[in-house]
Design a protein around this motif. Structure first.
Motif, PDB file in Angstrom:
ATOM      1  N   ILE A 128       0.844  -1.197   0.000  1.00  0.00           N
ATOM      2  CA  ILE A 128       0.000   0.000   0.000  1.00  0.00           C
ATOM      3  C   ILE A 128       0.881   1.250   0.000  1.00  0.00           C
ATOM      4  O   ILE A 128       0.654   2.201  -0.740  1.00  0.00           O
ATOM      5  CB  ILE A 128      -0.962  -0.044   1.215  1.00  0.00           C
ATOM      6  CG1 ILE A 128      -2.003  -1.127   0.941  1.00  0.00           C
ATOM      7  CG2 ILE A 128      -1.602   1.308   1.476  1.00  0.00           C
ATOM      8  CD1 ILE A 128      -2.858  -1.483   2.116  1.00  0.00           C
ATOM      9  N   HIS A 132       1.107   4.269  -2.826  1.00  0.00           N
ATOM     10  CA  HIS A 132       0.968   5.694  -2.508  1.00  0.00           C
ATOM     11  C   HIS A 132       2.175   6.470  -3.001  1.00  0.00           C
ATOM     12  O   HIS A 132       2.062   7.593  -3.478  1.00  0.00           O
ATOM     13  CB  HIS A 132       0.841   5.901  -0.990  1.00  0.00           C
ATOM     14  CG  HIS A 132      -0.451   5.422  -0.431  1.00  0.00           C
ATOM     15  ND1 HIS A 132      -0.626   5.162   0.888  1.00  0.00           N
ATOM     16  CD2 HIS A 132      -1.642   5.149  -1.033  1.00  0.00           C
ATOM     17  CE1 HIS A 132      -1.872   4.756   1.094  1.00  0.00           C
ATOM     18  NE2 HIS A 132      -2.499   4.731  -0.062  1.00  0.00           N
ATOM     19  N   CYS A 145      -3.671   7.082   4.016  1.00  0.00           N
ATOM     20  CA  CYS A 145      -4.885   6.262   4.010  1.00  0.00           C
ATOM     21  C   CYS A 145      -4.757   5.130   5.003  1.00  0.00           C
ATOM     22  O   CYS A 145      -4.020   4.200   4.820  1.00  0.00           O
ATOM     23  CB  CYS A 145      -5.256   5.814   2.585  1.00  0.00           C
ATOM     24  SG  CYS A 145      -4.978   4.139   2.070  1.00  0.00           S
ATOM     25  N   ARG A 150      -9.782   4.209   4.056  1.00  0.00           N
ATOM     26  CA  ARG A 150      -9.266   3.728   2.771  1.00  0.00           C
ATOM     27  C   ARG A 150     -10.259   3.970   1.626  1.00  0.00           C
ATOM     28  O   ARG A 150      -9.854   4.164   0.481  1.00  0.00           O
ATOM     29  CB  ARG A 150      -8.901   2.246   2.875  1.00  0.00           C
ATOM     30  CG  ARG A 150      -8.114   1.719   1.688  1.00  0.00           C
ATOM     31  CD  ARG A 150      -7.066   0.703   2.074  1.00  0.00           C
ATOM     32  NE  ARG A 150      -6.023   1.289   2.889  1.00  0.00           N
ATOM     33  CZ  ARG A 150      -5.238   0.611   3.729  1.00  0.00           C
ATOM     34  NH1 ARG A 150      -5.392  -0.693   3.854  1.00  0.00           N
ATOM     35  NH2 ARG A 150      -4.305   1.213   4.414  1.00  0.00           N
ATOM     36  N   CYS A 153      -9.402   6.914  -0.359  1.00  0.00           N
ATOM     37  CA  CYS A 153      -8.065   6.989  -0.955  1.00  0.00           C
ATOM     38  C   CYS A 153      -8.178   6.990  -2.486  1.00  0.00           C
ATOM     39  O   CYS A 153      -8.865   6.150  -3.057  1.00  0.00           O
ATOM     40  CB  CYS A 153      -7.234   5.804  -0.494  1.00  0.00           C
ATOM     41  SG  CYS A 153      -5.663   5.699  -1.348  1.00  0.00           S
ATOM     42  N   HIS A 156      -6.651   3.483  -3.456  1.00  0.00           N
ATOM     43  CA  HIS A 156      -7.230   2.249  -2.933  1.00  0.00           C
ATOM     44  C   HIS A 156      -8.731   2.312  -2.690  1.00  0.00           C
ATOM     45  O   HIS A 156      -9.339   1.291  -2.357  1.00  0.00           O
ATOM     46  CB  HIS A 156      -6.521   1.849  -1.631  1.00  0.00           C
ATOM     47  CG  HIS A 156      -5.060   1.628  -1.842  1.00  0.00           C
ATOM     48  ND1 HIS A 156      -4.108   2.526  -1.438  1.00  0.00           N
ATOM     49  CD2 HIS A 156      -4.395   0.622  -2.465  1.00  0.00           C
ATOM     50  CE1 HIS A 156      -2.919   2.092  -1.788  1.00  0.00           C
ATOM     51  NE2 HIS A 156      -3.059   0.949  -2.409  1.00  0.00           N
TER      52      HIS A 156
HETATM   53 ZN   LIG Z   1      -4.450   4.117  -0.218  1.00  0.00          ZN
END
Ligand SMILES: [Zn+2]
Length: 160
Positions: A128, A132, A145, A150, A153, A156
């Motif tokens: 993750i 990012h 996030c 999330r 995000c 995501h």
């Molecule tokens: Zn994220």
């Protein structure tokens, strides 16, 4: 000790040999955009150093030693390309840079970069995080996030 040029030749010869069983001066000259006499000179040198089997009118093949160098160079190349693309670099730039860096990369650095790819490919927070990071490289926007938010995000969240 091989030079950068030796490694590039051996890498190209290896891929041509894989395709047709042998590589001719013409094949390599086309690939590297060089004149045939330059390539012939290099074939003689690589033959003398024991990296290729060179017969004047036939094609060349790689010796064990030449194959080993080609294999290692290609391994470093694809690892570097992966690494750079992992950071969010576009494929073309990643290929160009990997082709230059492959020759000077210390094995310890290569090992660490490989581990970095492995680490950030795990199905958890490190993955993750790198996703990012790539978003940050492309947009300059820093995302925080956590599992709770999330959904919102841009990388995501739902709908992405
Ligand atoms: Zn994220």
């Amino acid at each position: 000790m091989t030079t950068e040029r030796d490694e590039d030749y051996l890498k190209i010869i290896a891929s041509i040999v894989e395709e047709k069983g042998y590589a001719k001066v013409k094949d390599v000259a086309n690939e590297l955009e060089l004149g045939p006499s330059t390539v012939t000179g290099m074939f003689k040198k690589l033959d003398k150093e024991g990296y290729i089997n060179y017969e004047k009118y036939g094609g060349v093949t790689l010796t064990e030693k030449g194959m080993e160098i080609a294999r290692k160079t290609r391994e470093k190349y694809s690892m570097l390309k992966d690494f750079l693309m992992h950071l969010g670099i576009d494929e073309k730039t990643a290929e160009e840079d990997a082709c230059k860096i492959e020759h000077i990369l210390n094995p310890k650095t290569a090992q660490a970069l490989k581990k970095f790819i492995e680490f950030t490919d795990k199905e958890d927070e490190s993955r993750i995080w790198i996703e990012h990071f790539r978003y940050f490289v492309q947009t300059g926007e820093y995302i925080s996030c956590s599992p709770e938010n999330r959904d919102k995000c841009p990388v995501h969240g739902k709908g992405n």
